[in-house]
Design an enzyme around this catalytic site. Structure first.
Site, PDB file in Angstrom:
ATOM      1  N   LEU B   9       0.651  -1.184   0.013  1.00 54.26           N
ATOM      2  CA  LEU B   9      -0.011  -0.070  -0.006  1.00 54.26           C
ATOM      3  C   LEU B   9       0.814   1.278  -0.055  1.00 54.26           C
ATOM      4  CD1 LEU B   9      -1.778  -1.412   3.211  1.00 54.26           C
ATOM      5  CD2 LEU B   9      -2.807  -1.593   0.756  1.00 54.26           C
ATOM      6  N   ASP B  10       1.370   1.587  -1.239  1.00 57.70           N
ATOM      7  CA  ASP B  10       2.305   2.746  -1.193  1.00 57.70           C
ATOM      8  C   ASP B  10       1.763   3.939  -1.751  1.00 57.70           C
ATOM      9  OD1 ASP B  10       5.667   3.191  -2.756  1.00 57.70           O
ATOM     10  OD2 ASP B  10       4.834   3.991  -1.074  1.00 57.70           O
ATOM     11  N   GLY B  11       2.253   5.087  -1.358  1.00 54.82           N
ATOM     12  CA  GLY B  11       1.787   6.401  -1.970  1.00 54.82           C
ATOM     13  C   GLY B  11       0.933   7.323  -1.266  1.00 54.82           C
TER      14      GLY B  11
END
Lengths: 296, 233
Positions: B9-11
């Site tokens: 879950l990046d960003g």
């Protein structure tokens, strides 16, 4: 009549030499520009797509692997010219032994021929002062191939300018299991050798025991040291050709932070532009990562 | 259909920065999507969803951010127990647990206890986890077993190793598809051993913007893959 083709080939040869010189000069200029940004220290290649290439050209399978080998030589030259010190290639996976016996045999024959050729005077090894490692479960190879690999490792052991790591009869999970086994054995030998400690002070008993326990237990560095790939730093970039985006059991431990690129080109079609594109991507991401590291 | 989908879950922070907000707002927005999207995944027939919620490397982030994340996980576990029970999703948290705050540990244990009997769907939350740490703890466990004579070191093989990894709580420990949002093309020390043959998908979308349409794109992409496992098809 005989002179005309000779003349044409001389002129043709002259033109092609001139063209090569122009290309070489342009390439060196391009490399000088790229080198102004950060460069990867270690690049890894998954050379996928040789068979599809042969099929695409309507040729028999073996020719795909031969074309793949030429592409590999070009890529190695570009990498070393650019100043990338370590290159790792996934030459043959343990999984590949499950292919048809004729295909496995023909690959092994090609590998043997190319491994032996590394020891020739005009080979890339001597041109670049290359040290070669063969990484994998070499016991699974035939005696001939294993012996040839060991000869090359011995003959290039003193070279240090650039390094080529050839993963052959390799899977990452096998490499990890071997490292785990070695770590278990060497730690249990350490424990046996150290004997029993005596503590005078009760309080320091507890602290002392914790530190002692800690030393006895396996640490990350123990596993790392026992990995066959510990002879090189972790790859900065992994390039897998043919558009597939998976690691296929290649360098799993080492590529946790590597940038992954998957150009659609089949391996024999791989060229300078793919390498440049991957490095530019690395440079873009590198500045973001450096910023992140400073924040963390 | 993949049996097991893993998501990095990046960003969140970049999403917040783009909007002139703080990192914590990014995490809040991202956090709201997580359980919703996991349920969407289950609805399409996927058995296991793994989420890389907090890496061992994330402890180095600013203290207020780390505390916020720990509190957010605790709040979500408590708030979503009834959803997990309604949708019969087994919750399993994998990771170190040594540095996790007591109260979060308690809500993890509650969620795991409340959902332990479910067998068809599983949500693996990786908190204080890393792929190398997982391999190391498996190695330590095997060394202990070897020391106690339960196994011989020479007998250690890939199957035995896999049973010691933290994903041994799952019927399908190896993800078929791994999605990492935000466009970064790396695994960042999430599942290393487990990703040996995983299809890796790197959409250029920040996690809080990742919606059902994006997820359907990922599934369509996955279904077009030609998985050979080293052999020839």
């Amino acid at each position: 009549m005989a002179e005309v083709p000779g003349q044409i080939s001389c002129t043709g040869g002259g033109i092609s030499q001139f063209f090569e010189r122009v290309c070489g000069y342009s390439r060196r200029c391009l490399f000088r520009v790229i080198s102004m940004g950060p460069l990867p220290n270690h690049l890894a290649f998954i050379m996928d797509g040789n068979r599809r290439y042969a099929k695409k050209c309507g040729q028999e399978e073996g020719s795909g692997h031969k074309a793949g080998f030429s592409a590999l030589m070009s890529m190695l030259r570009y990498c070393y010219e650019l100043g990338i010190k370590y290159v790792t290639i996934y030459a043959f996976s343990i999984d590949n032994f499950r292919r048809k016996p004729e295909e496995v045999q023909s690959l092994m024959d090609l590998l043997l021929e190319k491994i032996k050729a590394l020891l020739e005077k005009e080979s890339i090894v001597h041109q670049y002062g290359m040290r070669v490692y063969f990484i994998g479960n070499l016991a699974l190879l035939s005696d001939q191939v294993r012996a040839a690999a060991e000869d090359v490792m011995k003959a290039t052991a003193k070279n240090s300018r650039v390094v080529l790591l050839v993963c052959i009869a390799y899977t990452s999970t096998d490499e990890i299991v071997q490292a785990v086994k070695k770590s278990c054995i060497s730690k249990s030998n350490d424990i046996d050798a150290s004997g029993i400690y005596k503590h005078d002070d009760t309080d320091s008993d507890i602290e002392g025991m914790d530190m002692e326990e800690q030393e006895k237990r396996i640490q990350l560095v123990d596993i790392e040291e026992n990995m066959q790939m510990s002879v090189a730093p972790d790859p900065d970039i992994v390039i897998r050709s043919s558009g597939e985006t998976r690691l296929s059991n290649f360098l799993l431990w080492q590529t946790g932070n590597s940038q992954l690129f998957s150009p659609a080109a089949l391996w024999p079609e791989i060229g300078l532009r793919h390498l440049v594109w991957a490095i530019l991507g690395f440079q873009r991401s590198h500045s973001y990562l450096e910023k992140k590291k400073k924040q963390v | 259909m993949p049996n097991h989908v893993a998501i990095i879950l990046d960003g969140n922070r970049r999403w917040a920065k783009k909007r002139g907000l703080g990192a914590l707002d990014g995490h809040e927005s991202g956090g709201r999507r997580v359980i919703e999207l996991a349920m969407d995944f289950f609805a399409t027939g996927i058995n296991i969803v793994s989420l890389f919620a907090f890496s061992t490397e994330n402890w180095g982030r600013p203290e207020d951010e780390v505390n916020y994340l720990m509190a957010m996980f605790e709040k979500n576990f408590k708030a979503e127990i009834s959803s997990f029970q309604r949708y019969k999703v087994k919750i399993s948290v994998i990771g170190s647990r040594v540095n996790i705050p007591e109260s979060l540990l308690h809500s993890i244990q509650e969620a795991e206890e409340a959902t332990k009997s479910y067998t068809e769907r599983q949500l693996l939350m990786a908190i204080d986890y890393s792929g190398r740490f997982d391999i190391l703890q498996a190695c330590k466990s095997l060394a202990e077993k070897a020391k106690n004579g339960v196994i011989q070191v020479e007998d250690i093989n890939e199957k035995i190793m896999e049973k010691e990894l933290m994903t041994n709580c799952s019927e399908f420990p190896n993800p078929d598809l791994l999605i990492r949002t935000s466009g970064e093309q790396r695994i960042s020390n999430f599942f290393l051993w487990q990703s040996a043959y995983t299809e890796l998908y790197f959409p250029n979308v920040l996690w809080p913007d990742y919606d059902k349409a994006e997820y359907m794109k990922a599934l369509t992409w996955y279904q077009q893959r030609n998985r050979r496992f080293g052999r020839r098809v």
